[in-house]
Design an enzyme around this catalytic site. Structure first.
Site, PDB file in Angstrom:
ATOM      1  N   HIS A 273       0.585  -1.711   0.188  1.00 46.63           N
ATOM      2  CA  HIS A 273      -0.176   0.064  -0.626  1.00 46.63           C
ATOM      3  C   HIS A 273       0.510   1.115  -0.110  1.00 46.63           C
ATOM      4  O   HIS A 273       0.296   2.100   0.708  1.00 46.63           O
ATOM      5  CB  HIS A 273      -1.199  -0.078   0.863  1.00 46.63           C
ATOM      6  CG  HIS A 273      -1.828  -1.111   1.418  1.00 46.63           C
ATOM      7  ND1 HIS A 273      -2.572  -1.684   0.057  1.00 46.63           N
ATOM      8  CD2 HIS A 273      -1.663  -2.001   1.988  1.00 46.63           C
ATOM      9  CE1 HIS A 273      -3.008  -3.085   0.625  1.00 46.63           C
ATOM     10  NE2 HIS A 273      -2.777  -3.268   1.623  1.00 46.63           N
ATOM     11  N   LYS A 350       2.471 -15.742  -6.590  1.00 46.43           N
ATOM     12  CA  LYS A 350       3.305 -17.384  -5.333  1.00 46.43           C
ATOM     13  C   LYS A 350       2.812 -17.826  -6.398  1.00 46.43           C
ATOM     14  O   LYS A 350       2.795 -19.226  -6.164  1.00 46.43           O
ATOM     15  CB  LYS A 350       3.962 -16.964  -4.648  1.00 46.43           C
ATOM     16  CG  LYS A 350       2.067 -16.905  -3.283  1.00 46.43           C
ATOM     17  CD  LYS A 350       3.518 -16.727  -2.243  1.00 46.43           C
ATOM     18  CE  LYS A 350       4.035 -15.884  -1.626  1.00 46.43           C
ATOM     19  NZ  LYS A 350       3.495 -13.883  -1.532  1.00 46.43           N
TER      20      LYS A 350
END
Length: 381
Positions: A273, A350
């Site tokens: 963020h 991932k």
């Protein structure tokens, strides 16, 4: 009017999730079309950046561990089939104050799933891995199987493996809209043509919410920035993959993550963020700024001082955040033939190899053998 070409399944977006979905659908013997508005691969969305962390120790929630275990197996399979080095194991560090969620959550996941790991103090991390300079009282989980996936190679590998199984991949073709057909399939209209299929997978990343009203307000794009800083000459060896684990670090400045030097000059890091900038993926500041650089350099200087040399590169990308920062893996409520993967909130790449498998399950069967309750759309009702 010419008859639209028909497929068993169409995948919108051929980035990380879409390329894996196209592969898994084609691997089942289906006739698959993948549509990508940019290049395959490209750097306009969320599936780029040279390296992306993979780790078994999962502080976000222990429920992710079985999915990442499957992802590891599938990454190894893709590497074996394609000869591409899509995954590199360096070890991983999850660190912060002892009561912080990054350390405590990582430790909890390891304990619940019997993942081999070590608990280290910040001082012990610094001694073992001299590239780090953590506060000595911090706590860290070290897990030897952590490392990184190479996103561009992963996308190329999945796309080529899908094509080898008969899938058709079309780049530079933008999807304009889609609709359900009278026979329960879907019709997809692009800026080049019209196609029909029995099933549709929406894997368009930051653009997904523009393709499905059900995602409005639930899959929100956010501007991110990454930096590559050149380590000081005498310390360069301390930031190589064999001596520097990937890391997640919670500090007063925020939650950060980083990588060893790989493929391009510089030690890479980013902040979750980054500057809290919600954006329209078609209209935002793509060029990194000095303000972006300053956020990342400040933390590099404090916790990785020998790596905070000259800037080698800056880049922007996008997170797509859900309200609870967990994924969305489901079919659309009004359209069961449409599977959607969205809201990967900066920690999804991932899992790409395994998520492609799940999205193929949803598109073909409407369900998956995996427990997807945590990722269901109706959790937001």
């Amino acid at each position: 009017m010419a008859t639209a070409q028909r497929y068993d399944a169409i995948v919108v977006g051929v980035g990380g999730m879409g390329s894996a979905s196209a592969f898994h659908l084609a691997d089942r013997g289906l006739d698959v079309l993948g549509l990508e508005r940019y290049d395959v691969p490209h750097a306009q969305g969320s599936s780029h950046g040279i390296t992306r962390i993979i780790r078994r120790a999962y502080y976000e929630h222990p429920s992710y561990v079985p999915l990442v275990e499957r992802a590891y197996d599938l990454w190894d399979d893709l590497a074996a089939e394609t000869g591409r080095e899509v995954i590199h194991r360096t070890g991983s560090i999850d660190a912060g104050p002892a009561d912080n969620a990054v350390f405590a959550g990582s430790k909890r996941s390891c304990e619940e799933h019997d993942i081999p790991h070590e608990v280290l103090t910040g001082a012990e991390v610094n001694e073992r891995f001299p590239g780090y300079d953590l506060p000595p009282e911090y706590r860290a989980v070290y897990q030897e199987d952590g490392g990184f996936v190479v996103p561009e190679q992963a996308i190329i590998g999945h796309a080529e493996a899908a094509q080898a199984r008969g899938a058709e991949i079309r780049a530079r073709e933008r999807v304009e809209d889609w609709a359900e057909t009278n026979d329960g399939g879907v019709r997809v209209r692009t800026d080049r043509g019209v196609y029909v299929a029995d099933a549709l997978v929406l894997a368009a990343g930051a653009w997904n919410h523009k393709l499905a009203d059900a995602l409005d307000g639930l899959a929100v794009p956010e501007r991110q920035a990454l930096a590559w800083f050149q380590p000081n000459g005498d310390a360069l060896d301390d930031y190589q993959p064999e001596s520097f684990p990937v890391w997640n670090l919670s500090v007063p400045e925020g939650r950060f993550y980083g990588f060893p030097v790989h493929d391009v000059p510089g030690f890479k890091l980013g902040k979750y963020h980054h500057r809290e900038q919600t954006v329209d993926p078609d209209d935002f500041e793509r060029e990194p700024s000095r303000a972006d650089e300053a956020v990342l350099r400040d933390v590099a200087e404090k916790y990785f001082p020998e790596a905070a040399g000259p800037t080698m590169g800056l880049s922007t990308c996008m997170f797509t955040n859900t309200p609870d920062e967990h994924f969305i893996l489901d079919t659309l409520p009004e359209h069961p033939q449409v599977a959607v993967g969205a809201g990967f909130s900066g920690h999804g790449f991932k899992f790409t190899s395994a998520i492609g498998e799940v999205l193929a399950d949803l598109a073909v069967d409407g369900e998956s053998d995996r427990d997807l309750d945590m990722f269901a759309l109706d959790r937001f009702d």
